[in-house]
Design a protein around this motif. Structure first.
Motif, short mmCIF file in Angstrom:
data_model
loop_
_atom_site.label_atom_id
_atom_site.label_comp_id
_atom_site.label_asym_id
_atom_site.label_seq_id
_atom_site.Cartn_x
_atom_site.Cartn_y
_atom_site.Cartn_z
N ASN A 187 -12.41 -25.77 16.63
CA ASN A 187 -13.49 -25.34 15.74
C ASN A 187 -13.24 -25.81 14.31
OD1 ASN A 187 -14.77 -24.04 17.82
ND2 ASN A 187 -14.35 -21.98 17.10
N ALA A 188 -11.98 -25.85 13.90
CA ALA A 188 -11.63 -26.22 12.53
C ALA A 188 -11.49 -27.72 12.35
CB ALA A 188 -10.33 -25.53 12.12
N GLY A 189 -11.63 -28.48 13.42
CA GLY A 189 -11.50 -29.93 13.33
C GLY A 189 -10.06 -30.38 13.11
N MET A 190 -9.13 -29.65 13.70
CA MET A 190 -7.72 -30.01 13.57
C MET A 190 -7.06 -29.93 14.94
SD MET A 190 -6.43 -26.48 11.66
CE MET A 190 -4.86 -27.10 11.20
N THR A 191 -5.86 -30.44 15.05
CA THR A 191 -5.15 -30.37 16.33
C THR A 191 -4.48 -29.01 16.47
OG1 THR A 191 -3.04 -31.20 15.47
CG2 THR A 191 -4.66 -32.86 16.22
N GLN A 192 -4.22 -28.65 17.72
CA GLN A 192 -3.52 -27.40 18.00
C GLN A 192 -2.12 -27.46 17.40
OE1 GLN A 192 -0.79 -27.03 20.41
NE2 GLN A 192 -0.61 -24.90 19.82
N GLY A 193 -1.50 -28.63 17.40
CA GLY A 193 -0.16 -28.80 16.84
C GLY A 193 -0.13 -28.50 15.34
N ASN A 194 -1.13 -29.00 14.62
CA ASN A 194 -1.19 -28.72 13.18
C ASN A 194 -1.46 -27.25 12.91
OD1 ASN A 194 -0.56 -31.27 12.29
ND2 ASN A 194 -2.68 -31.92 12.08
N LEU A 195 -2.29 -26.62 13.72
CA LEU A 195 -2.53 -25.19 13.56
C LEU A 195 -1.24 -24.41 13.82
CD1 LEU A 195 -4.35 -22.77 13.03
CD2 LEU A 195 -4.98 -22.82 15.46
N SER A 196 -0.51 -24.82 14.83
CA SER A 196 0.76 -24.16 15.13
C SER A 196 1.72 -24.28 13.95
CB SER A 196 1.38 -24.79 16.38
OG SER A 196 2.64 -24.23 16.64
N LYS A 250 -15.71 -23.54 9.35
CA LYS A 250 -15.96 -23.96 10.73
C LYS A 250 -15.76 -22.81 11.73
CE LYS A 250 -16.32 -28.60 10.33
NZ LYS A 250 -17.09 -29.53 11.06
N ASN A 251 -15.04 -21.76 11.30
CA ASN A 251 -14.81 -20.63 12.19
C ASN A 251 -15.60 -19.39 11.78
OD1 ASN A 251 -12.68 -21.26 14.35
ND2 ASN A 251 -11.87 -22.24 12.52
N GLY A 252 -16.61 -19.60 10.89
CA GLY A 252 -17.52 -18.52 10.54
C GLY A 252 -17.03 -17.57 9.47
N TYR A 253 -16.15 -18.04 8.59
CA TYR A 253 -15.61 -17.20 7.53
C TYR A 253 -15.85 -17.85 6.17
CZ TYR A 253 -13.06 -14.59 11.10
OH TYR A 253 -12.74 -13.81 12.18
N GLN A 267 -10.74 -24.22 3.23
CA GLN A 267 -12.18 -23.98 3.19
C GLN A 267 -12.84 -24.46 4.46
OE1 GLN A 267 -14.27 -22.28 1.27
NE2 GLN A 267 -15.95 -22.93 2.59
N LYS A 268 -12.44 -25.63 4.93
CA LYS A 268 -13.00 -26.19 6.15
C LYS A 268 -12.64 -25.31 7.35
CE LYS A 268 -12.87 -30.36 9.01
NZ LYS A 268 -12.25 -31.67 9.18
N ILE A 269 -11.40 -24.86 7.44
CA ILE A 269 -10.97 -24.00 8.54
C ILE A 269 -11.81 -22.72 8.55
CG2 ILE A 269 -9.09 -22.55 9.40
CD1 ILE A 269 -7.15 -24.76 8.36
N ALA A 270 -11.95 -22.11 7.38
CA ALA A 270 -12.72 -20.87 7.28
C ALA A 270 -14.17 -21.10 7.66
CB ALA A 270 -12.62 -20.32 5.86
N ASN A 296 0.64 -16.76 3.95
CA ASN A 296 -0.57 -17.45 4.37
C ASN A 296 -0.56 -17.76 5.86
OD1 ASN A 296 -2.25 -17.66 1.97
ND2 ASN A 296 -0.46 -18.68 1.15
N ALA A 297 0.62 -17.99 6.42
CA ALA A 297 0.73 -18.19 7.86
C ALA A 297 0.27 -16.93 8.60
CB ALA A 297 2.17 -18.55 8.25
N LEU A 298 0.71 -15.77 8.11
CA LEU A 298 0.29 -14.50 8.73
C LEU A 298 -1.22 -14.28 8.58
CD1 LEU A 298 3.23 -12.17 7.70
CD2 LEU A 298 2.68 -13.00 10.00
N ALA A 299 -1.77 -14.66 7.44
CA ALA A 299 -3.22 -14.52 7.24
C ALA A 299 -3.98 -15.42 8.22
CB ALA A 299 -3.59 -14.86 5.80
N MET A 300 -3.45 -16.63 8.46
CA MET A 300 -4.12 -17.55 9.40
C MET A 300 -4.04 -17.00 10.82
SD MET A 300 -5.91 -20.26 9.69
CE MET A 300 -5.77 -20.75 7.99
N ILE A 301 -2.89 -16.44 11.19
CA ILE A 301 -2.76 -15.84 12.52
C ILE A 301 -3.75 -14.69 12.68
CG2 ILE A 301 -1.22 -14.51 14.02
CD1 ILE A 301 1.10 -16.22 12.79
N LYS A 302 -3.85 -13.85 11.66
CA LYS A 302 -4.79 -12.72 11.70
C LYS A 302 -6.23 -13.23 11.83
CE LYS A 302 -6.21 -8.52 9.25
NZ LYS A 302 -7.45 -8.49 9.95
N LEU A 303 -6.57 -14.26 11.06
CA LEU A 303 -7.91 -14.83 11.12
C LEU A 303 -8.22 -15.31 12.54
CD1 LEU A 303 -10.44 -15.88 9.48
CD2 LEU A 303 -9.18 -18.02 9.27
N ARG A 304 -7.26 -16.01 13.13
CA ARG A 304 -7.47 -16.52 14.49
C ARG A 304 -7.59 -15.37 15.49
NH1 ARG A 304 -4.20 -17.54 18.64
NH2 ARG A 304 -2.28 -17.53 17.43
N HIS A 305 -6.72 -14.39 15.39
CA HIS A 305 -6.79 -13.25 16.31
C HIS A 305 -8.10 -12.49 16.15
CE1 HIS A 305 -2.85 -12.96 18.38
NE2 HIS A 305 -2.52 -13.80 17.41
#
Length: 96
Positions: free
Chosen positions: A53-62, A82-85, A77-80, A32-41
């Motif tokens: 965009n996802a309403g979270m801190t950069q630290g938590n995304l990291s 808020k970022n158009g997915y 669901q919120k991350i997806a 799932n970490a790899l899927a999140m990286i792919k989504l962001r890229h």
């Protein structure tokens, strides 16, 4: 190589009672970490902008992208959203 890995896996599974569950939990986080990286890229954003965009801190995304954070489904669901997915969850039969 596959036979070797299977033998190592089977030995560890026999030696440590929780090995299979621990392995599957870690595999899930990393997958799932790899899927999140792919989504962001794919969105073309850096961590800071994607997190904002996802309403979270950069630290938590990291942490999420390193596999050190297991978000809830509602958070994914919120991350997806808020970022158009759209978030799609499916169950797939394991190969054994």
């Amino acid at each position: 190589m596959v036979d070797y890995l299977k033998r190592v896996f089977d030995r560890l599974d026999a030696k440590y009672e929780t090995f299979r569950d621990d392995f599957e939990a870690e595999y899930f986080l990393q997958k799932n970490a790899l899927a999140m990286i792919k989504l962001r890229h794919d969105s073309g954003l850096n961590q800071t902008k994607f997190a904002r965009n996802a309403g979270m801190t950069q630290g938590n995304l990291s942490r999420l992208e390193k596999g050190n954070y297991n978000p809830t489904l509602s958070h994914l669901q919120k991350i997806a959203s808020k970022n158009g997915y759209d978030l799609e969850i499916r169950f797939k039969k394991k190969k054994r």
